[in-house]
Design a protein around this motif. Structure first.
Motif, PDB file in Angstrom:
ATOM      1  N   TYR A 193     -74.226  24.048 -55.263  1.00 57.32           N
ATOM      2  CA  TYR A 193     -72.828  23.738 -55.585  1.00 57.32           C
ATOM      3  C   TYR A 193     -71.952  24.885 -55.110  1.00 57.32           C
ATOM      4  O   TYR A 193     -72.439  25.981 -54.785  1.00 57.32           O
TER       5      TYR A 193
ATOM      6  N   ARG B 227     -67.280  18.676 -57.907  1.00 58.37           N
ATOM      7  CA  ARG B 227     -68.647  18.227 -57.710  1.00 58.37           C
ATOM      8  C   ARG B 227     -68.735  17.042 -56.753  1.00 58.37           C
ATOM      9  O   ARG B 227     -69.649  16.944 -55.943  1.00 58.37           O
TER      10      ARG B 227
ATOM     11  N   LEU C   9     -71.603  28.587 -50.596  1.00 59.92           N
ATOM     12  CA  LEU C   9     -72.766  27.765 -50.940  1.00 59.92           C
ATOM     13  C   LEU C   9     -74.050  28.586 -50.902  1.00 59.92           C
ATOM     14  O   LEU C   9     -74.958  28.387 -51.719  1.00 59.92           O
TER      15      LEU C   9
ATOM     16  N   LEU D  28     -68.629  17.757 -52.538  1.00 60.81           N
ATOM     17  CA  LEU D  28     -69.667  18.325 -51.678  1.00 60.81           C
ATOM     18  C   LEU D  28     -70.422  17.265 -50.880  1.00 60.81           C
ATOM     19  O   LEU D  28     -70.535  17.383 -49.649  1.00 60.81           O
TER      20      LEU D  28
END
Length: 543
Positions: free
Chosen positions: A172, A178, A165, A181
């Motif tokens: 992201y 997606r 990260l 996270l």
């Protein structure tokens, strides 16, 4: 197969050692003294007393959420995708993420990257095992090998995730989808889903010896969890003194009030109470609507989230400065776990709990949320203001609260004392009944303007016709009336009575219609004069 290989290597490094909690011998019937009959119960009771009660460990910082707090919102305390630590390890619904953990763990020892040796990591986890176990509340039903394996796999996953990260500015991570996270962020902040920070720090240091890192583990963790609170970018500079025993404790420490606000306790309140000074004993904040009606002004604060201040403004008004609060679907989970931690950990002062009780009193309806949103104090993405009020009012359910412990006690007490003052009460009643909305306010102003213009018209009419009115009443009404009773009164008595009655009737009449009365009396007076002239002509002709 890879799991078995790692397990054998771990077993070799452990060399058959198992964790020991320094257990004492416990009698077979301990805890069941009521089932022992005869003289045996006396001996069993004495043996119980001799064993004693185990002392509470000072290192405990990771707890199971109490049942009365958990039952309010169970989902807020149970991870939905990933298990970190021993409390939720092995749950079937969390097994899919175990593959992701292994993926990150293998990548850490990838030959294409700077070489990191496994043996030093295993040795470090073995050395920290006893300390790590002491951080958890209650007995952990895991063998030494499984506990070391758990801390190593979970810890390496977190360290490697933060590294990936960091390479993408914590926006992201290419290795995860997606949607994962924000869900991982939510799960990893839960009280029951923590690893001791000492374990993560050791793994981070061993990894940093082989791979250069520009930031510390503490800074990486704060950057990772910052979206949970949506901090003001200008306030992201956090003191190096902020530390924590795990991620939840670290994040909580980063939002605590600063300076004098943090040191405010109930001492000042108790001293004023002992001196007999009048104070508000409710310790509950009034709603935003009520405070607004009483003349309070809400302003957006520019300090940390918990830095709330009450100042004196112009015209004896009070200005309440509150830093903006951003509310979304995950905010309830964050605050509930921090409150649970403050309720369980005796070394914590209830700063966040006091903050939430402050908002619990400040928000009672959708109107309160609308007012605070208009003042830029609250921002939310829940759709309806009613949902925000419902969420805020549910955060403190089943929480024992003592207002004397609150760092906001002085703010609440001063606000309530000003709210109960005479001027504030009068203003609140006027605003509530006559200016509660713009429609009611316009109607009230229109009515006041009409009354004002009527008074002006009445004053002008009185000034122009006051003399005429008395003369008209005297000659138009009282002269004909007393003409029929001329034999009863003398001339002086008739004049005196006419003057008194004229004055009386002038006060009796409603002056809103005094112009009409004056015109009518004036015409009557002219008619009376004509009649007198006609009678005089008739008498002269007759003579």
């Amino acid at each position: 197969m890879r799991t078995g290989l790692f397990y054998r290597l771990l077993a070799q490094r452990a060399s058959g050692r198992f964790y020991s909690n320094a257990k004492r011998s416990v009698p077979e019937n301990r805890g069941n003294l009521h089932e022992i009959s005869g003289s045996d119960w006396r001996a069993a009771l004495k043996e119980e007393i001799a064993i004693g009660v185990p002392k509470e460990r000072d290192a405990v910082c990771i707890y199971r959420v109490p049942i009365n707090i958990r039952q309010v919102e169970p989902k807020a305390y149970s991870p939905s995708v990933i298990s970190i630590g021993p409390y939720h390890r092995g749950e079937e619904r969390l097994q899919e993420m175990e593959q992701l953990k292994w993926k990150f763990f293998h990548r850490l020892f990838d030959s294409s990257r700077p070489r990191i040796k496994l043996d030093p990591l295993i040795n470090a986890m073995e050395e920290l095992e006893e300390e790590a176990r002491g951080c958890y509340w209650g007995k952990i039903q895991l063998s030494s090998e499984n506990f070391v394996k758990m801390t190593l796999i979970d810890g390496c996953f977190i360290v490697e995730l933060f590294k990936e990260l960091e390479q993408h500015n914590f926006i992201y991570a290419p290795s995860i989808q997606r949607w994962m996270l924000p869900t991982l962020r939510r799960d990893m902040i839960m009280l029951e889903n923590q690893l001791p920070f000492c374990v993560l720090q050791k793994l981070f240091e061993l990894k940093s010896n082989s791979v250069e890192s520009n930031t510390s583990l503490r800074d990486q963790a704060l950057q990772f969890f910052t979206p949970l609170l949506q901090r003001d970018p200008t306030l992201n500079c956090i003191s190096k003194e902020v530390t924590g025993r795990h991620f939840l404790d670290l994040f909580r420490s980063s939002i605590l009030p600063t300076g004098e606000e943090k040191n405010k306790t109930s001492d000042s309140y108790k001293s004023t109470e002992s001196k007999g000074m009048e104070t508000d004993l409710t310790n509950t904040m009034r709603s935003a609507t009520e405070l607004g009606e009483a003349g309070f002004i809400f302003k957006k604060g520019k300090a940390r989230l918990l830095d709330i201040d009450l100042e004196k403004g112009r015209l004896n008004k009070r200005v309440l400065k509150i830093p903006p609060l951003y509310i979304d679907d995950y905010k309830g989970t964050l605050f509930r776990n921090i409150v649970a931690f403050e309720q369980c950990h005796r070394e914590c002062k209830p700063y966040v709990t006091s903050y939430l009780f402050f908002f619990d009193g400040l928000i009672n309806s959708a109107e309160d949320v609308e007012l605070l949103h208009h003042k830029e104090v609250i921002h939310h993405s829940l759709g309806r203001d009613k949902d925000v009020a419902k969420l805020v009012n549910s955060l403190c359910k089943e929480i024992a609260y003592d207002g004397y412990e609150s760092y906001l006690q002085k703010v609440v007490s001063d606000a309530n004392n000003h709210y109960h003052s005479k001027c504030a009460k009068i203003r609140a009643k006027l605003v509530h009944h006559y200016f509660s909305s713009w429609v009611v306010g316009i109607s009230t102003l229109a009515g006041m303007i009409v009354i004002y213009l009527t008074l002006i018209q009445t004053g002008c009419a009185v000034e122009n016709h006051s003399v005429t009115l008395l003369a008209c009443m005297k000659h138009g009404i009282l002269d004909p009336l007393f003409g029929h009773f001329s034999f009863t009164f003398t001339e002086d008595e008739r004049e005196g009575l006419k003057s008194k009655l004229a004055s009386y009737f002038s006060r009796l009449f409603n002056f809103t219609s005094i112009k009409d009365v004056s015109e009518r009396l004036k015409s009557s007076f002219i008619t009376s004069q004509k009649d007198d002239e006609t009678n005089q002509e008739y008498q002269s002709k007759k003579t």
